[in-house]
Motif scaffolding. Structure first.
Motif, PDB file in Angstrom:
ATOM      1  N   VAL A  39       0.868  -1.179   0.000  1.00 40.32           N
ATOM      2  CA  VAL A  39       0.000   0.000   0.000  1.00 40.32           C
ATOM      3  C   VAL A  39       0.905   1.230   0.000  1.00 40.32           C
ATOM      4  N   PRO A  40       0.799   2.082  -1.026  1.00 36.48           N
ATOM      5  CA  PRO A  40       1.660   3.273  -1.081  1.00 36.48           C
ATOM      6  C   PRO A  40       1.400   4.224   0.090  1.00 36.48           C
ATOM      7  N   ALA A  41       2.415   4.969   0.449  1.00 36.60           N
ATOM      8  CA  ALA A  41       2.304   5.893   1.576  1.00 36.60           C
ATOM      9  C   ALA A  41       1.233   6.953   1.329  1.00 36.60           C
ATOM     10  N   GLY A  42       1.129   7.429   0.099  1.00 33.86           N
ATOM     11  CA  GLY A  42       0.114   8.434  -0.221  1.00 33.86           C
ATOM     12  C   GLY A  42      -1.295   7.919   0.004  1.00 33.86           C
ATOM     13  N   VAL A  43      -1.532   6.660  -0.360  1.00 34.06           N
ATOM     14  CA  VAL A  43      -2.845   6.055  -0.133  1.00 34.06           C
ATOM     15  C   VAL A  43      -3.102   5.929   1.363  1.00 34.06           C
ATOM     16  N   SER A  44      -2.084   5.559   2.120  1.00 32.29           N
ATOM     17  CA  SER A  44      -2.230   5.450   3.576  1.00 32.29           C
ATOM     18  C   SER A  44      -2.611   6.789   4.195  1.00 32.29           C
ATOM     19  N   VAL A  45      -1.995   7.855   3.728  1.00 25.65           N
ATOM     20  CA  VAL A  45      -2.312   9.191   4.251  1.00 25.65           C
ATOM     21  C   VAL A  45      -3.755   9.558   3.921  1.00 25.65           C
ATOM     22  N   VAL A  46      -4.184   9.288   2.691  1.00 21.35           N
ATOM     23  CA  VAL A  46      -5.561   9.607   2.297  1.00 21.35           C
ATOM     24  C   VAL A  46      -6.559   8.796   3.125  1.00 21.35           C
ATOM     25  N   VAL A  47      -6.277   7.510   3.309  1.00 19.24           N
ATOM     26  CA  VAL A  47      -7.162   6.660   4.120  1.00 19.24           C
ATOM     27  C   VAL A  47      -7.208   7.172   5.554  1.00 19.24           C
ATOM     28  N   PHE A  48      -6.070   7.515   6.113  1.00 24.05           N
ATOM     29  CA  PHE A  48      -6.000   8.046   7.477  1.00 24.05           C
ATOM     30  C   PHE A  48      -6.835   9.313   7.621  1.00 24.05           C
ATOM     31  N   LEU A  49      -6.632  10.261   6.714  1.00 25.35           N
ATOM     32  CA  LEU A  49      -7.378  11.520   6.802  1.00 25.35           C
ATOM     33  C   LEU A  49      -8.876  11.308   6.593  1.00 25.35           C
ATOM     34  N   PHE A  50      -9.236  10.450   5.657  1.00 30.38           N
ATOM     35  CA  PHE A  50     -10.649  10.166   5.405  1.00 30.38           C
ATOM     36  C   PHE A  50     -11.320   9.561   6.642  1.00 30.38           C
ATOM     37  N   LEU A  51     -10.684   8.556   7.221  1.00 31.19           N
ATOM     38  CA  LEU A  51     -11.275   7.910   8.390  1.00 31.19           C
ATOM     39  C   LEU A  51     -11.352   8.850   9.592  1.00 31.19           C
ATOM     40  N   MET A  52     -10.354   9.694   9.763  1.00 33.90           N
ATOM     41  CA  MET A  52     -10.408  10.649  10.871  1.00 33.90           C
ATOM     42  C   MET A  52     -11.523  11.677  10.663  1.00 33.90           C
ATOM     43  N   CYS A  53     -11.765  12.059   9.416  1.00 35.79           N
ATOM     44  CA  CYS A  53     -12.884  12.957   9.123  1.00 35.79           C
ATOM     45  C   CYS A  53     -14.221  12.280   9.403  1.00 35.79           C
ATOM     46  N   PHE A 114      -8.954   0.483  12.237  1.00 40.18           N
ATOM     47  CA  PHE A 114      -8.289   0.616  10.945  1.00 40.18           C
ATOM     48  C   PHE A 114      -7.252   1.737  10.979  1.00 40.18           C
ATOM     49  N   VAL A 115      -7.576   2.844  11.637  1.00 39.75           N
ATOM     50  CA  VAL A 115      -6.617   3.947  11.786  1.00 39.75           C
ATOM     51  C   VAL A 115      -5.394   3.458  12.557  1.00 39.75           C
ATOM     52  N   ALA A 116      -5.619   2.634  13.571  1.00 39.52           N
ATOM     53  CA  ALA A 116      -4.486   2.091  14.330  1.00 39.52           C
ATOM     54  C   ALA A 116      -3.600   1.232  13.438  1.00 39.52           C
ATOM     55  N   ARG A 117      -4.213   0.497  12.537  1.00 43.74           N
ATOM     56  CA  ARG A 117      -3.431  -0.321  11.602  1.00 43.74           C
ATOM     57  C   ARG A 117      -2.594   0.568  10.672  1.00 43.74           C
ATOM     58  N   VAL A 118      -3.172   1.667  10.245  1.00 46.39           N
ATOM     59  CA  VAL A 118      -2.472   2.568   9.322  1.00 46.39           C
ATOM     60  C   VAL A 118      -1.337   3.304  10.015  1.00 46.39           C
TER      61      VAL A 118
END
Length: 127
Positions: A39-53, A114-118
């Motif tokens: 999983v690319p780092a950029g995708v991880s950042v987007v997933v993290f920000l999306f889930l936190m929102c 999921f955020v904890a996993r990321v």
């Protein structure tokens, strides 16, 4: 003096938040997290920000729904979506609100796992 104490706490919170975000981003881009391989780092950042929102919106909804529960139908606002939401949540004997809150809490817990996993940092050896 209360105002100064308030602003000092705000600045301290902002500094801690900035540090935590910096550590998380460095770990993500250095591939030092427990995110799945490939999983690319950029995708991880987007997933993290999306889930936190999503979690932030769900928490805000909880506060809003409990605040609106004490108001009469006339005081609940004029918005179409506000009226429809209130009609669903406070319909009949009021069992929809507790059901929604349980579902909301399960979704928040799932998002946080999921955020904890990321974002969990994994270090090798003596790092």
């Amino acid at each position: 003096i209360e105002s100064a104490f308030f602003w000092v706490r705000c600045l301290m919170s902002l500094a801690i938040l900035a540090f935590c975000i910096a550590v998380t981003m460095v770990a993500l881009f250095n591939d030092q997290t427990t995110m799945w391989e490939g999983v690319p780092a950029g995708v991880s950042v987007v997933v993290f920000l999306f889930l936190m929102c999503v979690v932030g919106m769900l928490e805000g909804m909880q506060i809003a729904f409990f605040a609106v529960a004490k108001k009469t139908s006339a005081e609940r606002g004029e918005g179409v979506f506000a009226k429809k939401t209130c009609a669903l949540l406070y319909f009949g004997e009021g069992n929809n609100l507790p059901g929604f809150m349980i579902g909301r809490q399960l979704l928040v817990v799932s998002c946080m796992f999921f955020v904890a996993r990321v974002t969990s940092v994994k270090l090798e050896g003596d790092e």
